[in-house]
Design an enzyme around this catalytic site. Structure first.
Site, PDB file in Angstrom:
ATOM      1  N   ASP A  83     -44.018  60.024  41.374  1.00  0.00           N
ATOM      2  CA  ASP A  83     -44.444  60.483  42.699  1.00  0.00           C
ATOM      3  C   ASP A  83     -45.855  59.951  42.970  1.00  0.00           C
ATOM      4  O   ASP A  83     -46.792  60.241  42.216  1.00  0.00           O
ATOM      5  CB  ASP A  83     -44.427  62.015  42.735  1.00  0.00           C
ATOM      6  N   THR A 116     -45.460  58.918  50.275  1.00  0.00           N
ATOM      7  CA  THR A 116     -46.840  58.814  49.757  1.00  0.00           C
ATOM      8  C   THR A 116     -47.075  57.468  49.075  1.00  0.00           C
ATOM      9  O   THR A 116     -48.159  56.905  49.171  1.00  0.00           O
ATOM     10  CB  THR A 116     -47.122  59.947  48.755  1.00  0.00           C
ATOM     11  N   THR A 117     -46.060  56.940  48.379  1.00  0.00           N
ATOM     12  CA  THR A 117     -46.199  55.634  47.723  1.00  0.00           C
ATOM     13  C   THR A 117     -46.254  54.518  48.766  1.00  0.00           C
ATOM     14  O   THR A 117     -47.103  53.618  48.694  1.00  0.00           O
ATOM     15  CB  THR A 117     -45.022  55.393  46.760  1.00  0.00           C
ATOM     16  N   ASP A 414     -40.072  67.326  47.800  1.00  0.00           N
ATOM     17  CA  ASP A 414     -39.958  66.171  48.704  1.00  0.00           C
ATOM     18  C   ASP A 414     -38.683  66.268  49.537  1.00  0.00           C
ATOM     19  O   ASP A 414     -38.688  66.008  50.740  1.00  0.00           O
ATOM     20  CB  ASP A 414     -39.945  64.855  47.902  1.00  0.00           C
TER      21      ASP A 414
END
Length: 551
Positions: A83, A116-117, A414
């Protein structure tokens, strides 16, 4: 005439740092000598290098073939995750630009919970593409103007290819969540986690007419209990908390209980500060004790009058109060957390009462079908299940070890955020880098050829291709050939084609059923471009520690 000393010879080199000139032309230093200063082009290039370094940390964690990172925290704990937000939260950096990049993933996680990545990789690539423009002496504000035009065109492209979703269409919703979890560690457990995420979010939806309220953070509690199997994981139609009854004689299983919730102590009042009592007679001490007992007896009588089966308080519960409640056949819990008490109130339909003398019949919760205390492992848990209309729930996670459970919980969070986004804004976009490629083509077509801003906008379009490129790279495909084929497909108007992150082949995302929420993609694009423009505006980095004497 003797030659002038060399120390006073006029210098032909210009210093990059501005100096104040004193009398006689001698330079006067404004900043402290221990202060480091980086200005102009070198500051911008330093920020770009820092952003690229942060993006390179998590580049390999994108897509279904992503790698895990093992992180050791200062206390000796180990975190295994892919994550993006979790990795960057644990990484300790000192460069200010790198810190601002890490803040991006936190903002993305709080806003939409996913992507987020992607946002870090995209932001790092946009800044990398800005470096050649700056080296050609294009002013940063011109580059930023081009970036903003590219953002507007990219958002238009997203709206043009977005598809409507019916929130009650469960199979389509499952496809969406499956594609979200597909890049995570938990993907090997298939549909179980998907169904749990959808059920948990749908339980806590509150429709206010003009808008829907979905508060996952407050009303969905994830309880991790090591041991058992992953098949034992489930979403309760109610809530549970880690407490046992306060007295061994209290009932541990009640059907259709009447639940009363308090946030006041069921014990005699203690003084906030030191209290001195002066006693003159022999019976004064006994009289004090009797007053305390009468006070507790009065409180318990007020509670018993409403015939509750379960009483839960956030504060203390004295032994005498337990005695009166056991005599009345009431089960009691003490020192429950405020957040847990709020969830119980939502689940059973009760109201939290602050004073026992103000209890009303409407405050008692009657929406629970079964109350039971069960032992799981070495701990006792109180379950309030079979609730008629629970607007709060608990997700029970079982697994082999704490590391596995922590990663499954992150993946579940998520997935729940994705379901929440779709319920609030029911629009979908194709995954696998298809949206980014479609936006890149739209930006290139929308720009006026020849203008300086068009060069900056094209840099953004090229940077967007880093998402399908990274997906292909992480599963070992031929990146150059794949991107060339992908560009030709999108040039022909087939905007749903993207990279299959598992096989590394070109695939139609609508046939593969890989979809992503509109809000996540739009937020990723906005956050990445706006953060890049923010870092490009910086032309001076002043860093220095204050001396201890100077307060």
């Amino acid at each position: 005439r003797p030659p002038r000393p060399r120390a006073f010879a006029p210098s032909r080199r210009r210093s990059r740092q501005p100096r104040m000139m004193g009398p006689g032309g001698a330079p006067v230093m404004v900043l402290n000598t221990s202060t480091e200063r980086d200005t102009g082009r070198s500051a911008q290039m330093g920020n770009i290098a820092a952003a690229r370094a942060v993006a390179d940390i998590i580049r390999s964690t994108l897509g279904p073939r992503s790698m895990l990172k093992m992180l050791l925290d200062p206390m000796g704990g180990v975190v295994l995750t892919n994550d993006g937000h979790c990795i960057l939260r644990e990484v300790d950096v000192s460069h200010p630009a790198a810190k601002s990049m890490i803040e991006l993933s936190r903002a993305q996680d709080e806003e939409v919970g996913d992507g987020t990545t992607s946002v870090i990789i995209l932001s790092g690539e946009i800044l990398r593409r800005a470096a050649p423009l700056l080296e050609r002496n294009i002013h940063p504000t011109v580059v930023i103007r081009g970036y903003k035009q590219a953002l507007a065109a990219g958002l238009e492209a997203c709206r043009a290819i977005a598809q409507q979703l019916d929130p009650d269409d469960t199979p389509r919703l499952q496809e969406l969540v499956t594609s979200t979890i597909g890049t995570k560690f938990s993907s090997r457990w298939g549909s179980r986690l998907v169904d749990m995420a959808i059920n948990a979010v749908k339980r806590v939806v509150t429709d206010h007419g003009s808008y829907k309220e979905v508060d996952i953070k407050r009303f969905v509690r994830v309880e991790r209990i090591p041991g058992g199997e992953l098949d034992d994981c489930r979403v309760l139609d109610g809530v549970m908390f880690n407490k046992d009854v306060t007295h061994s004689k209290m009932a541990r299983r009640i059907e259709n209980p009447r639940v009363l919730l308090l946030d006041c102590p069921l014990e005699y009042k203690k003084g906030d500060s030191q209290v001195n009592v002066e006693m003159m007679g022999e019976d004064d001490f006994n009289q004090l004790l009797r007053q305390e007992e009468e006070y507790i007896e009065t409180i318990c009588a007020q509670i018993v009058a409403f015939r509750p089966d379960v009483v839960i308080t956030e504060k203390g519960l004295s032994d005498l109060a337990q005695h009166y409640l056991v005599k009345a056949g009431i089960t009691a819990f003490r020192r429950l957390r405020k957040t847990d008490n709020n969830r119980v109130a939502r689940a059973v339909g009760a109201t939290i009462v602050s004073r026992p003398d103000e209890i009303q019949e409407s405050d008692v919760g009657t929406g629970c079908g079964l109350f039971e205390v069960r032992k799981i492992g070495d701990e006792y848990f109180a379950f309030f299940e079979q609730c008629s209309n629970p607007k709060a729930c608990t997700v029970l996670l079982r697994g082999g070890s704490k590391d596995v459970l922590s990663e499954v919980e992150r993946n579940l969070q998520d997935a729940m955020q994705v379901v929440r986004n779709v319920l609030v804004e029911p629009l979908l976009l194709p995954g696998g880098g298809a949206t980014e490629m479609a936006a890149a083509k739209y930006i290139k077509d929308a720009m006026v050829a020849g203008s300086v801003e068009a060069h900056a906008a094209e840099a953004v379009a090229e940077a967007l291709e880093v998402i399908p490129s990274t997906l292909a790279q992480n599963c070992g495909a031929n990146t150059v050939r794949l991107l060339t084929e992908l560009r030709s497909k999108h040039a022909a108007g087939e905007h749903t084609f993207g990279v299959n992150g598992t096989t590394g082949k070109l695939t139609d995302m609508s046939a593969l059923h890989v979809w992503e929420p509109f809000s996540v993609k739009v937020q990723t694009l906005k956050t990445a471009i706006e953060s890049a423009t923010l870092l490009l505006r910086i032309d001076d980095v002043v860093s220095g520690m204050k001396k201890k004497g100077n307060q």
